[in-house]
Design a protein around this motif. Sequence first.
Motif, PDB file in Angstrom:
ATOM      1  N   ASP A   1       0.833  -1.216   0.000  1.00 21.54           N
ATOM      2  CA  ASP A   1       0.000   0.000   0.000  1.00 21.54           C
ATOM      3  C   ASP A   1       0.859   1.255   0.000  1.00 21.54           C
ATOM      4  OD1 ASP A   1      -2.297  -1.492  -0.002  1.00 21.54           O
ATOM      5  OD2 ASP A   1      -2.601  -1.381   2.181  1.00 21.54           O
ATOM      6  N   TYR A   2       1.947   1.279   0.762  1.00 24.22           N
ATOM      7  CA  TYR A   2       2.797   2.476   0.831  1.00 24.22           C
ATOM      8  C   TYR A   2       3.662   2.614  -0.415  1.00 24.22           C
ATOM      9  CZ  TYR A   2       1.327   4.000   5.418  1.00 24.22           C
ATOM     10  OH  TYR A   2       0.576   4.495   6.443  1.00 24.22           O
ATOM     11  N   HIS A   3       4.024   1.520  -1.033  1.00 25.55           N
ATOM     12  CA  HIS A   3       4.700   1.618  -2.343  1.00 25.55           C
ATOM     13  C   HIS A   3       3.762   2.279  -3.343  1.00 25.55           C
ATOM     14  CE1 HIS A   3       8.674  -0.094  -2.209  1.00 25.55           C
ATOM     15  NE2 HIS A   3       8.252  -1.195  -1.544  1.00 25.55           N
ATOM     16  N   GLU A   4       2.497   1.863  -3.317  1.00 25.25           N
ATOM     17  CA  GLU A   4       1.502   2.454  -4.220  1.00 25.25           C
ATOM     18  C   GLU A   4       1.282   3.924  -3.896  1.00 25.25           C
ATOM     19  OE1 GLU A   4      -3.164   1.701  -5.572  1.00 25.25           O
ATOM     20  OE2 GLU A   4      -2.166   0.358  -4.142  1.00 25.25           O
ATOM     21  N   TYR A   5       1.271   4.245  -2.584  1.00 23.55           N
ATOM     22  CA  TYR A   5       1.068   5.625  -2.172  1.00 23.55           C
ATOM     23  C   TYR A   5       2.217   6.502  -2.663  1.00 23.55           C
ATOM     24  CZ  TYR A   5       0.690   9.716   0.864  1.00 23.55           C
ATOM     25  OH  TYR A   5       0.607  10.987   1.345  1.00 23.55           O
ATOM     26  N   PHE A   6       3.474   6.012  -2.506  1.00 18.61           N
ATOM     27  CA  PHE A   6       4.629   6.765  -2.992  1.00 18.61           C
ATOM     28  C   PHE A   6       4.538   6.943  -4.511  1.00 18.61           C
ATOM     29  CE2 PHE A   6       6.833   6.060   1.043  1.00 18.61           C
ATOM     30  CZ  PHE A   6       7.564   7.234   1.174  1.00 18.61           C
ATOM     31  N   GLY A   7       4.132   5.882  -5.228  1.00 15.97           N
ATOM     32  CA  GLY A   7       4.041   5.980  -6.681  1.00 15.97           C
ATOM     33  C   GLY A   7       3.017   6.997  -7.125  1.00 15.97           C
ATOM     34  N   ASP A   8       1.858   7.001  -6.479  1.00 20.99           N
ATOM     35  CA  ASP A   8       0.817   7.966  -6.842  1.00 20.99           C
ATOM     36  C   ASP A   8       1.249   9.387  -6.540  1.00 20.99           C
ATOM     37  OD1 ASP A   8      -0.758   5.856  -7.609  1.00 20.99           O
ATOM     38  OD2 ASP A   8      -1.936   5.796  -5.730  1.00 20.99           O
ATOM     39  N   ALA A   9       1.944   9.600  -5.394  1.00 23.84           N
ATOM     40  CA  ALA A   9       2.380  10.952  -5.028  1.00 23.84           C
ATOM     41  C   ALA A   9       3.439  11.471  -5.980  1.00 23.84           C
ATOM     42  CB  ALA A   9       2.900  10.945  -3.589  1.00 23.84           C
TER      43      ALA A   9
END
Length: 390
Positions: free
Chosen positions: A28-36
Amino acid sequence: MTQEEFIQKLRVELGSLPKHVVDEIVADYHEYFGDAIAAGRSEADVVAALGDPIKLARELKAQATLRQWEARRSFGNLAKVIVSIAGLGLLQLLLLIPFMFYLLMLTVGYAVSGALAVTGFVTVIALGSHHLVGWPSFTSLPFNFESDEVSHVSAKSNSKAADNDDDEDEDDQNAASSADDARLAKVDMKVFRVVGDRFFLRPDDATRISVVTVAGPLDIKNHNGKLKIDSVGGGRDLFKIEADGSWSIARADIVALDLKDADGDHVSVARIGSDPKAMAWDVSNHGDRLSFVQGAGGQPKSLSVHSGSDSVVIDRDHIAIRNGINDVMIFGPRHSSIGVMIYGFAMLLAGVFGLFLCVWLTRMTWRALARYVQRQLEVITTRLEAGHAS
């Protein structure tokens, strides 16, 4: 701090959670970093917005354990909830201290109530069995007055007994082997003996016997080799002349008897109550003294043996041993079985009520915990979402 450093620290701090849970959070945090980053933000801005990965991991662990406890409410999951909430900060830890003390008192309440209930139940059952069938016995000491050791506490400790003739020794052995009550072997004398349920009298010239029978009193003495009986009523008819010349009478026909012979020995026996086998004995034979009381059915209630300055007294609730120098007293229980029964019922009721109260408090505690966990879960989820939004 870079994205990889942040993710690595987060993974390490989440190490106490199951691996698949950690993998989902990290994904989830990898995805969050990617989206940001795709939205034009830098890694440094995203890391700064998320804050300390150690604090974030604590909140994530608290959220995971709270959800786990909601799914399955067990003491193991409750312990995890307490540990995770305590890790959120000093204030949360201080708030948990009264709750931990409350849990300790609730556990003690379970233990004390359970002990009272079990003790009261055992007491009531034991006393109920005692009153119904007589077992177990609480009113007498665990000693058998009819043991070989007791029956052989004889007057032969005095050298005077060694001068008895062979006929008397033979009579002693016959009486001791045939007596129903082993203590009555001590009563075996030349002029008086007990065989089964009959008293045998063979008085010599110096013997004086006073008897109270159920048919009336009488006095017996030997005058010039002939028995002389002075009686009132039909007491004389209760006696039977044996083949050896002695006179016998059934124990059930005796109310009281007092005998003294030429050697200074004496026997005193008296009935206690209506049971013919309930008798009090006092025997002096060759310098030694034996006293005992038989209860209903001829069962012993007490025993007293005296030899000079030495004595042993065994009663229903105590033992006294004296040797002229030292005294030893051993006391048994001196309580009322009815009082103990009342205490047993009181303990049983108190234990059952205590267990009911503890169960009720446990149910209330679980409900309060459910509301608290739900509220904490909402707070942590809101905080995490706010961090993501920033």
